[in-house]
Write a protein that holds these residues in place. Structure first.
Motif, mmCIF file in Angstrom:
data_model
loop_
_atom_site.group_PDB
_atom_site.id
_atom_site.type_symbol
_atom_site.label_atom_id
_atom_site.label_comp_id
_atom_site.label_asym_id
_atom_site.label_seq_id
_atom_site.Cartn_x
_atom_site.Cartn_y
_atom_site.Cartn_z
ATOM 1 N N VAL A 6 73.423 131.326 7.009
ATOM 2 C CA VAL A 6 71.581 132.017 7.409
ATOM 3 C C VAL A 6 70.983 130.740 8.383
ATOM 4 O O VAL A 6 70.996 130.315 8.129
ATOM 5 C CB VAL A 6 71.137 132.786 5.962
ATOM 6 N N ASN A 7 71.429 131.406 9.781
ATOM 7 C CA ASN A 7 70.331 130.684 10.515
ATOM 8 C C ASN A 7 69.299 131.115 10.354
ATOM 9 O O ASN A 7 68.299 132.001 10.831
ATOM 10 C CB ASN A 7 70.865 130.881 12.232
ATOM 11 N N THR A 8 67.852 130.502 9.611
ATOM 12 C CA THR A 8 66.952 130.452 9.702
ATOM 13 C C THR A 8 66.007 129.916 10.598
ATOM 14 O O THR A 8 66.809 128.686 11.124
ATOM 15 C CB THR A 8 66.402 129.338 8.010
ATOM 16 N N PRO A 9 65.495 130.203 11.272
ATOM 17 C CA PRO A 9 64.586 130.444 12.862
ATOM 18 C C PRO A 9 63.934 129.172 12.460
ATOM 19 O O PRO A 9 62.723 128.343 10.907
ATOM 20 C CB PRO A 9 64.509 131.627 13.389
ATOM 21 N N THR A 10 63.878 128.427 13.149
ATOM 22 C CA THR A 10 62.535 126.930 13.049
ATOM 23 C C THR A 10 60.802 128.053 12.530
ATOM 24 O O THR A 10 60.754 128.454 13.760
ATOM 25 C CB THR A 10 62.463 126.336 14.206
ATOM 26 N N ARG A 11 60.200 127.461 12.373
ATOM 27 C CA ARG A 11 58.796 127.516 12.251
ATOM 28 C C ARG A 11 58.131 126.789 12.669
ATOM 29 O O ARG A 11 58.251 125.863 13.544
ATOM 30 C CB ARG A 11 58.567 127.690 10.621
ATOM 31 N N ASN A 12 57.014 128.264 13.434
ATOM 32 C CA ASN A 12 56.225 127.180 14.822
ATOM 33 C C ASN A 12 55.466 126.222 13.292
ATOM 34 O O ASN A 12 54.418 126.761 12.986
ATOM 35 C CB ASN A 12 55.657 128.811 15.189
ATOM 36 N N THR A 13 55.121 125.619 14.231
ATOM 37 C CA THR A 13 54.411 124.285 12.913
ATOM 38 C C THR A 13 53.084 124.187 14.105
ATOM 39 O O THR A 13 51.786 123.999 13.575
ATOM 40 C CB THR A 13 54.893 123.083 13.480
ATOM 41 N N ARG A 14 52.899 124.967 15.616
ATOM 42 C CA ARG A 14 51.385 124.830 16.524
ATOM 43 C C ARG A 14 50.326 125.166 15.806
ATOM 44 O O ARG A 14 50.723 127.018 14.859
ATOM 45 C CB ARG A 14 51.723 125.405 17.761
ATOM 46 N N PRO A 15 49.388 124.941 15.401
ATOM 47 C CA PRO A 15 48.138 126.042 15.084
ATOM 48 C C PRO A 15 47.579 127.522 16.013
ATOM 49 O O PRO A 15 48.111 127.533 16.783
ATOM 50 C CB PRO A 15 47.109 125.439 15.326
ATOM 51 N N PRO A 16 47.829 128.091 15.143
ATOM 52 C CA PRO A 16 47.402 129.323 16.157
ATOM 53 C C PRO A 16 45.952 129.306 16.871
ATOM 54 O O PRO A 16 45.451 128.966 16.705
ATOM 55 C CB PRO A 16 46.804 130.907 15.007
ATOM 56 N N LEU A 17 46.229 130.617 17.359
ATOM 57 C CA LEU A 17 45.035 130.109 18.938
ATOM 58 C C LEU A 17 43.598 131.173 17.715
ATOM 59 O O LEU A 17 43.794 131.838 16.925
ATOM 60 C CB LEU A 17 45.450 131.194 20.443
ATOM 61 N N ALA A 18 42.584 130.836 18.642
ATOM 62 C CA ALA A 18 41.702 131.000 17.757
ATOM 63 C C ALA A 18 41.364 132.088 17.936
ATOM 64 O O ALA A 18 41.518 132.838 19.245
ATOM 65 C CB ALA A 18 40.299 130.475 18.183
#
Length: 164
Positions: A6-18
């Protein structure tokens, strides 16, 4: 034996926009039942308060700090009662204002940020000036709905029963 990977997508580690602004407004009530309001340079009247520091600060600590920074009044964090959360939306940004109450027997507030506030005034509840800064009006209404303070629509989540 073949296994399906199962290919697990890399989770975005950037903070969300305010998407929200998080602050606290402080109802400061003296022994005569008056509350403290400041005249902002833009002409509105407001409660002491401001942003909660996102790195290390509780809402009660922010209330005590903002009160000290804006008025010179010193209150212990444990004397701050956070009684409601007020939520509205301005310009597509969620504005979350925590409502806090502090009681002092008497105090002489100072204008410590004259570029923002021209004066602090103890005000009887029946003599509230206008116009009020919208978050301050919303907090006052959450505290004392019987005052009939007009304000833009807001959602109120009570944390504790408001104390008159």
């Amino acid at each position: 034996m073949a296994t399906d990977s199962v290919n697990t997508p890399t989770r975005n580690t950037r903070p969300p926009l305010a998407q929200a602004a998080f602050g606290v407004g402080v109802v400061v009530q003296d022994g005569k039942g008056r509350i403290l309001l400041g005249r902002h340079r833009d002409g509105t009247w407001e409660l002491p308060g401001g942003k909660v520091d996102p790195t290390h600060e509780s809402v009660a600590a922010a209330a005590a700090r903002e009160l000290r920074e804006e008025t010179g009044l010193l209150v212990a964090e444990r004397s701050v009662s956070v009684f409601a959360m007020v939520h509205d939306v301005v310009g597509g940004i969620n504005r979350i204002s925590m409502a806090a109450l502090v009681r002092v027997e008497s105090a002489d507030p100072e204008v410590t940020e004259p570029h923002l506030i021209s004066t602090w005034r103890w005000t009887a509840l029946e003599d509230l000036p206008g116009p009020l800064f919208d978050p301050s009006a919303q907090i006052l209404d959450a505290w004392r709905p019987d005052l009939g303070v007009g304000h833009p629509p807001a959602h109120v989540l009570r944390i504790t029963a408001p104390q008159a």
